[in-house]
Design an enzyme around this catalytic site. Structure first.
Site, PDB file in Angstrom:
ATOM      1  CB  SER A 160     -21.624  21.620   6.472  1.00 47.72           C
ATOM      2  OG  SER A 160     -21.275  20.346   6.999  1.00 47.72           O
TER       3      SER A 160
ATOM      4  CB  ILE B  63     -18.388  23.283  14.313  1.00 51.22           C
ATOM      5  CG1 ILE B  63     -19.631  23.248  15.206  1.00 51.22           C
ATOM      6  CG2 ILE B  63     -17.214  23.899  15.077  1.00 51.22           C
ATOM      7  CD1 ILE B  63     -19.506  22.349  16.417  1.00 51.22           C
TER       8      ILE B  63
ATOM      9  CB  SER C 139     -18.859  16.648  21.960  1.00 52.90           C
ATOM     10  OG  SER C 139     -20.163  16.706  22.503  1.00 52.90           O
TER      11      SER C 139
ATOM     12  CE1 TYR D  61     -20.095  13.127  18.440  1.00 57.21           C
ATOM     13  CE2 TYR D  61     -21.219  13.661  20.492  1.00 57.21           C
ATOM     14  CZ  TYR D  61     -20.474  14.054  19.394  1.00 57.21           C
ATOM     15  OH  TYR D  61     -20.109  15.375  19.251  1.00 57.21           O
TER      16      TYR D  61
ATOM     17  CE  LYS E 188     -16.761  14.049  19.056  1.00 53.37           C
ATOM     18  NZ  LYS E 188     -15.822  14.538  18.022  1.00 53.37           N
TER      19      LYS E 188
END
Length: 341
Positions: free
Chosen positions: A65, A67, A197, A210, A214
């Site tokens: 699903s 990207i 991201s 998160y 990253k």
């Protein structure tokens, strides 16, 4: 007319100043009209087409699903052979069928390999890569896409959530990549990409863990890129902003085992998954170091945050973290709602 040395020096500084101003003005204007950084925008028009990857073998994690799926489809259109991994076999099979259809005869059943497994099970990584190499005879590009986002207040995040997010977003990525890099080093060439991201570029509010994962990814793979300079092993960090996928509702919160559960709406200001997949394909074809993607106002905001920190600090004081949250998620939401959603 004789120009004295001081006058020449003054003229030189004026020329340099005019050049810097013009360069900055060009970037400022460009960022208001494009949906990615200027390098990637240039490559999307004048660079190597993803068609140049035809016949290459690309492994994409988290391809069922979002990207990962859209990047797979963008590559399939160009005849790229694919190894698709994720936990949901049924969804992977669906993506496989759609990729073969989109290839318009360039790909057959054996050109798209489906491998369902849990990427956080590090013991399976070597075996999975060996299966891919045995099936296709080689592996050219590894795209680490599997991961999850988060919406939570910093002080409420349980430590188990931090650990789970680092296991998924960082340690699984690093471990799988190490096996791939060993293979690429022995072969003499290869390409490792990670879907990071814009949260890996600056600190975004209400996603502390998160953001930390990253930033860790940028540290790991920035070091890898430096180590492999001149050794024909490319490292690409793909940094999308808000994208219209199921990524948001699947996000972690501050509580162990809980999902955010609030879906993105079609009316939200987000880049489409198709456009993000296309830009990822362009970045892979051109072996970029780091590519930023996001619709207005994400690009000018990120450039300001990175290159003009004082201006960014002033803007953040005026906007406030809640306004920045709305720009990111296209939603009016209170801090209490973030904490309990």
């Amino acid at each position: 007319m004789v120009i004295s040395p001081p006058q020449k020096l003054t003229m030189l500084f004026e020329i340099i100043g005019a050049g810097v101003f013009s360069y900055g003005l060009f970037y400022l204007l460009a960022m208001c009209f494009v949906d990615c950084d200027v390098e990637l925008w240039f490559y999307s028009i004048f660079g190597r087409s993803p068609r140049k990857l035809k016949g290459k073998v690309v492994c994409i994690t988290g391809a069922s699903s979002g990207i990962g799926e859209h990047t797979a489809k963008a590559l399939a259109k160009r005849g790229v052979k694919l190894a698709l991994t994720a936990r949901r076999k049924n969804e992977l099979e669906r993506v496989k069928r759609e990729c073969i259809e989109l290839s318009k005869g360039q790909l057959v059943d054996d050109d798209v390999l489906v491998l369902a497994f849990d990427i956080t099970d590090l013991s399976l990584h070597k075996k999975v890569l060996e299966q891919i190499i045995n099936h296709f005879g080689s592996l050219d590009i590894l795209v680490n896409n599997a991961g999850r986002s988060q919406r939570a207040l910093f002080e409420h995040i349980q430590m188990n959530v931090d650990k789970q997010m680092f296991d998924l977003n960082v340690f699984a990525v690093v471990n799988l990549s190490r096996f791939a890099v060993k293979y690429f080093s022995e072969r003499g060439s290869g390409h490792v990409a990670v879907v990071s991201s814009l949260a890996g570029v600056f600190g975004v509010p209400y996603s502390a863990t998160y953001t930390a994962t990253k930033h860790a990814i940028h540290g790991y793979f920035g070091a890898l890129r430096t180590e492999k300079t001149g050794k024909n092993i490319a490292v690409t960090l793909l940094c999308p902003g808000p994208v219209y996928t199921n990524f948001l509702q699947e996000s972690f919160t501050e509580k162990d085992g809980e999902k955010y559960g609030i879906p993105a709406n079609k009316t939200d200001r987000r880049m489409t998954g198709e456009r993000c997949g296309e830009l990822c394909a362009v970045a892979l074809a051109n072996r970029t170091h780091e590519s930023w993607m996001g619709i207005f106002p994400m690009m000018p905001f990120v450039y300001t945050a990175v290159y003009f920190p004082i201006v960014s600090k002033m803007c953040l004081k005026l906007l406030g973290p809640q306004r920045l949250f709305k720009i990111r998620d296209s939603k009016e939401i209170t801090l209490d709602e973030v904490a309990i959603a």
